[in-house]
Each structure stands twice: as C-alpha cells, then as structure tokens.
Design a protein around this motif. Sequence first.
Motif, PDB file in Angstrom:
ATOM      1  N   GLY A 196       0.788  -1.221   0.000  1.00 14.55           N
ATOM      2  CA  GLY A 196       0.000   0.000   0.000  1.00 14.55           C
ATOM      3  C   GLY A 196       0.818   1.268   0.000  1.00 14.55           C
ATOM      4  N   ASP A 197       2.127   1.158  -0.178  1.00 15.40           N
ATOM      5  CA  ASP A 197       2.987   2.341  -0.117  1.00 15.40           C
ATOM      6  C   ASP A 197       3.326   2.826  -1.525  1.00 15.40           C
ATOM      7  OD1 ASP A 197       4.379   0.041  -0.649  1.00 15.40           O
ATOM      8  OD2 ASP A 197       6.094   0.503   0.637  1.00 15.40           O
ATOM      9  N   TRP A 198       2.314   3.390  -2.185  1.00 16.08           N
ATOM     10  CA  TRP A 198       2.503   3.940  -3.526  1.00 16.08           C
ATOM     11  C   TRP A 198       2.422   5.456  -3.433  1.00 16.08           C
ATOM     12  CZ3 TRP A 198      -0.962  -0.360  -3.067  1.00 16.08           C
ATOM     13  CH2 TRP A 198      -0.425  -1.559  -3.544  1.00 16.08           C
ATOM     14  N   PRO A 199       3.557   6.149  -3.446  1.00 17.26           N
ATOM     15  CA  PRO A 199       3.569   7.607  -3.280  1.00 17.26           C
ATOM     16  C   PRO A 199       2.747   8.317  -4.352  1.00 17.26           C
ATOM     17  CG  PRO A 199       5.801   6.694  -3.095  1.00 17.26           C
ATOM     18  CD  PRO A 199       4.920   5.591  -3.591  1.00 17.26           C
ATOM     19  N   GLY A 200       2.010   9.327  -3.919  1.00 13.13           N
ATOM     20  CA  GLY A 200       1.224  10.126  -4.843  1.00 13.13           C
ATOM     21  C   GLY A 200      -0.164   9.587  -5.114  1.00 13.13           C
ATOM     22  N   PHE A 201      -0.533   8.466  -4.480  1.00 11.50           N
ATOM     23  CA  PHE A 201      -1.854   7.888  -4.681  1.00 11.50           C
ATOM     24  C   PHE A 201      -2.524   7.584  -3.342  1.00 11.50           C
ATOM     25  CE2 PHE A 201       0.522   6.838  -8.525  1.00 11.50           C
ATOM     26  CZ  PHE A 201      -0.375   7.228  -9.512  1.00 11.50           C
ATOM     27  N   ASP A 202      -3.847   7.541  -3.356  1.00  9.13           N
ATOM     28  CA  ASP A 202      -4.604   7.101  -2.191  1.00  9.13           C
ATOM     29  C   ASP A 202      -4.713   5.586  -2.242  1.00  9.13           C
ATOM     30  OD1 ASP A 202      -4.957   9.697  -1.398  1.00  9.13           O
ATOM     31  OD2 ASP A 202      -6.950   9.900  -2.296  1.00  9.13           O
ATOM     32  N   TYR A 216       5.941 -12.000   1.649  1.00  9.94           N
ATOM     33  CA  TYR A 216       5.130 -10.791   1.705  1.00  9.94           C
ATOM     34  C   TYR A 216       4.257 -10.731   2.964  1.00  9.94           C
ATOM     35  CZ  TYR A 216       6.336 -10.525  -3.236  1.00  9.94           C
ATOM     36  OH  TYR A 216       6.997 -10.459  -4.425  1.00  9.94           O
ATOM     37  N   PRO A 217       4.826 -10.811   4.163  1.00  9.27           N
ATOM     38  CA  PRO A 217       3.993 -10.780   5.376  1.00  9.27           C
ATOM     39  C   PRO A 217       3.286  -9.441   5.546  1.00  9.27           C
ATOM     40  CG  PRO A 217       6.312 -10.511   5.929  1.00  9.27           C
ATOM     41  CD  PRO A 217       6.263 -10.849   4.472  1.00  9.27           C
ATOM     42  N   GLY A 218       2.032  -9.514   6.001  1.00 12.69           N
ATOM     43  CA  GLY A 218       1.292  -8.304   6.333  1.00 12.69           C
ATOM     44  C   GLY A 218       0.830  -7.461   5.169  1.00 12.69           C
ATOM     45  N   THR A 219       0.780  -8.029   3.992  1.00 10.79           N
ATOM     46  CA  THR A 219       0.349  -7.251   2.830  1.00 10.79           C
ATOM     47  C   THR A 219      -0.982  -7.772   2.308  1.00 10.79           C
ATOM     48  OG1 THR A 219       1.662  -8.680   1.394  1.00 10.79           O
ATOM     49  CG2 THR A 219       2.695  -6.668   2.153  1.00 10.79           C
ATOM     50  N   GLY A 220      -1.482  -7.162   1.261  1.00  9.54           N
ATOM     51  CA  GLY A 220      -2.760  -7.599   0.716  1.00  9.54           C
ATOM     52  C   GLY A 220      -3.158  -6.790  -0.492  1.00  9.54           C
ATOM     53  N   TYR A 221      -4.429  -6.897  -0.865  1.00  9.70           N
ATOM     54  CA  TYR A 221      -4.959  -6.176  -2.017  1.00  9.70           C
ATOM     55  C   TYR A 221      -5.489  -4.818  -1.572  1.00  9.70           C
ATOM     56  CZ  TYR A 221      -4.365 -10.093  -5.151  1.00  9.70           C
ATOM     57  OH  TYR A 221      -3.807 -11.068  -5.930  1.00  9.70           O
ATOM     58  N   HIS A 222      -5.126  -3.802  -2.328  1.00 11.74           N
ATOM     59  CA  HIS A 222      -5.493  -2.431  -1.998  1.00 11.74           C
ATOM     60  C   HIS A 222      -6.321  -1.808  -3.120  1.00 11.74           C
ATOM     61  CE1 HIS A 222      -2.095  -3.101   0.697  1.00 11.74           C
ATOM     62  NE2 HIS A 222      -2.481  -2.054   1.395  1.00 11.74           N
ATOM     63  N   LEU A 223      -7.175  -0.854  -2.741  1.00 14.11           N
ATOM     64  CA  LEU A 223      -7.910  -0.034  -3.696  1.00 14.11           C
ATOM     65  C   LEU A 223      -7.090   1.235  -3.901  1.00 14.11           C
ATOM     66  CD1 LEU A 223     -11.505  -0.379  -2.174  1.00 14.11           C
ATOM     67  CD2 LEU A 223     -10.335  -1.909  -3.781  1.00 14.11           C
ATOM     68  N   VAL A 224      -6.569   1.416  -5.095  1.00 10.54           N
ATOM     69  CA  VAL A 224      -5.649   2.521  -5.376  1.00 10.54           C
ATOM     70  C   VAL A 224      -6.320   3.509  -6.329  1.00 10.54           C
ATOM     71  CG1 VAL A 224      -3.344   3.137  -6.156  1.00 10.54           C
ATOM     72  CG2 VAL A 224      -3.737   0.886  -5.134  1.00 10.54           C
ATOM     73  N   THR A 225      -6.361   4.774  -5.912  1.00  6.02           N
ATOM     74  CA  THR A 225      -6.984   5.819  -6.720  1.00  6.02           C
ATOM     75  C   THR A 225      -6.121   7.082  -6.711  1.00  6.02           C
ATOM     76  OG1 THR A 225      -8.251   6.599  -4.797  1.00  6.02           O
ATOM     77  CG2 THR A 225      -9.331   4.994  -6.246  1.00  6.02           C
TER      78      THR A 225
END
Length: 296
Positions: free
Chosen positions: A151-157, A261-270
């Motif tokens: 979920g750490d994609w800079p510049g996106f929600d 990939y511990p502690g990660t998952g699918y995210h809604l990115v907008t």
Amino acid sequence: MDWRSLPSLNSLKTFTAVAETKSLSAAGRELNVTHAAVSQQVKSLENFLGLQLVVREGRGIVLSPEGEQLFEGLSRGFEAILETLDELLREDIARPLNITVTPSFAVSWLMPRINDFRLKHPDIELMLNPTAEVVELKPGGVDLAIRFGKGDWPGFDSELFICTNFAVVGASCLIGDKRIEKPEDILEFPWLSEYGTNELTIWMESQGVVPTGKLNITHLPGYMVLEGVRRGEGISATAKMFLEADIATGNLKVLFEEGVYPGTGYHLVTRPGVKRPPLKAFMSWLRTLRPDLEDC
C-alpha cells in the motif's frame, strides 16, 4: 489574459448574487456567508473599478446603470461557465468506470461477484482491464486499480481491501511424499509464473537461494497459473486467499508461507481528490464485501 487586471472571482460572484436577489442578506444566505462579508466584497469590487454599482433604496438595494451593465455581462459569463461544467460532469458520469485489476484477482474474486454490482447499478458502464502490468492512473483514464502490495505507492490514495499473504503452493499430486524443508527443495519442480510478475524468483533471492542451473519456468496469464497449479503442472507463489478451499481439501499443499510478503494484501488505489459518482458507488459496493480487517 492579464489576470492582474481582473477583480477577484469571489467579489464578482458575490456582486452577481446581490444583483440577482436585490438584497445583501439574501445574497449572504445564497453564498452561506454573513451580511457583512457580502457588503465588504461589493465595496471591494466598487473600489477596484472606481464605480458605484449598488444604491441603497429603502430596506433593499438597486443597481446603478454601471451595476446593471456589469450584471448583464457577468450573468452571461457565469451561465457559460455553468453550462460548460454541466456538460463536463455529464460526460464524466457517462464515461465507463475503468478498473484495472490483476488477472488472478479478477477471475478468483471479482468476476464471481460482479453481477451483484451490475444488478444494483445498471446505469454504470464497467470497463475491466485484467492485467499484471502497472497501469498509470490518469485523469479521464483508469479510475481504480486493485493491486497487491504493502500500500505504499507515493502520490496515490491506497485503502487496504483484503489482507492476505502470498504462499508458495503446489498440488499434492505433484509434491507427493517429498519433504519440503528448505527453499532449495523446490528448485527441482516446474514453476508457473503470472505474466509480468516474478514472485518466486524474488522470494528465492530473499531466502539467499541461488539456483545452480536454469529454472523450469512457464509464464502464463493469472487464471491459467491457478488452474495449472491445481492440476499439478507446477508450483507457484500466489495469494493464499485464492486457494483456501483447495488447501482445506488437501488438493494443494502450502510449501512456504512465513516470510512471503507478510502483512500485505490487495489495496484499492486511486488518484487523490474528489472521486466521480460511479467510482464512489463501486468502492462503496466493494466495502460491503470486505472481510474483517482486524487481524491484518
């Protein structure tokens, strides 16, 4: 255009509201500001132009000839702005909702449920793009990306939707009785990898495993990887949530999970900012189906 030669838009809007209502108080209610704020904006505009625009008459106001002339021009301008905005909004609402999603997620999770959304929102046209490629979210293009990661994609929600680890899995008919105790033990098996991804290779490198020979890897679309794993055609690293039923029945074996990939998952990115109505409706629908995130 010489913007410095123009008065503030706020003062022009306030004056137009006053001219329409013929009242400072009524204009204030229209604009949700105080009577004093309206009076100050009108006075500021008059000072800027060096003209008297409104004249008090009894308990109300009337426009001076200059005020009438300005009101006529501003009315045409604001009407043109409103028409343009209305046209843009109609086009934006009518534009298909463009969603990019990984093929595995599309086949295993989204498609079995998407008919429910279509029944609830028949007016929203969907455009689903199942791809492993990271598609750029541009205005007027892709509205939503459903992606696996931290979920750490800079510049996106980014909003966590489903938490799940990747697991290295293989069919029981392929693994047989072989004991899998360390990462090197899986090198002899054929590998199935989704186009555009290299989870197994990254994981092996993170475990410090360096293959001595060329690995037997087949690259396939995501939905074919899952079916191939089930049929025993190879091992793969995939989201464990897609294969829970097969693991429970013993058809598949989890070879490694901890550290993948511990502690990660699918995210809604907008994109940041206001979301158009079809996107808000789709994300609200997704949230009604979201599993409990307390354990994430």
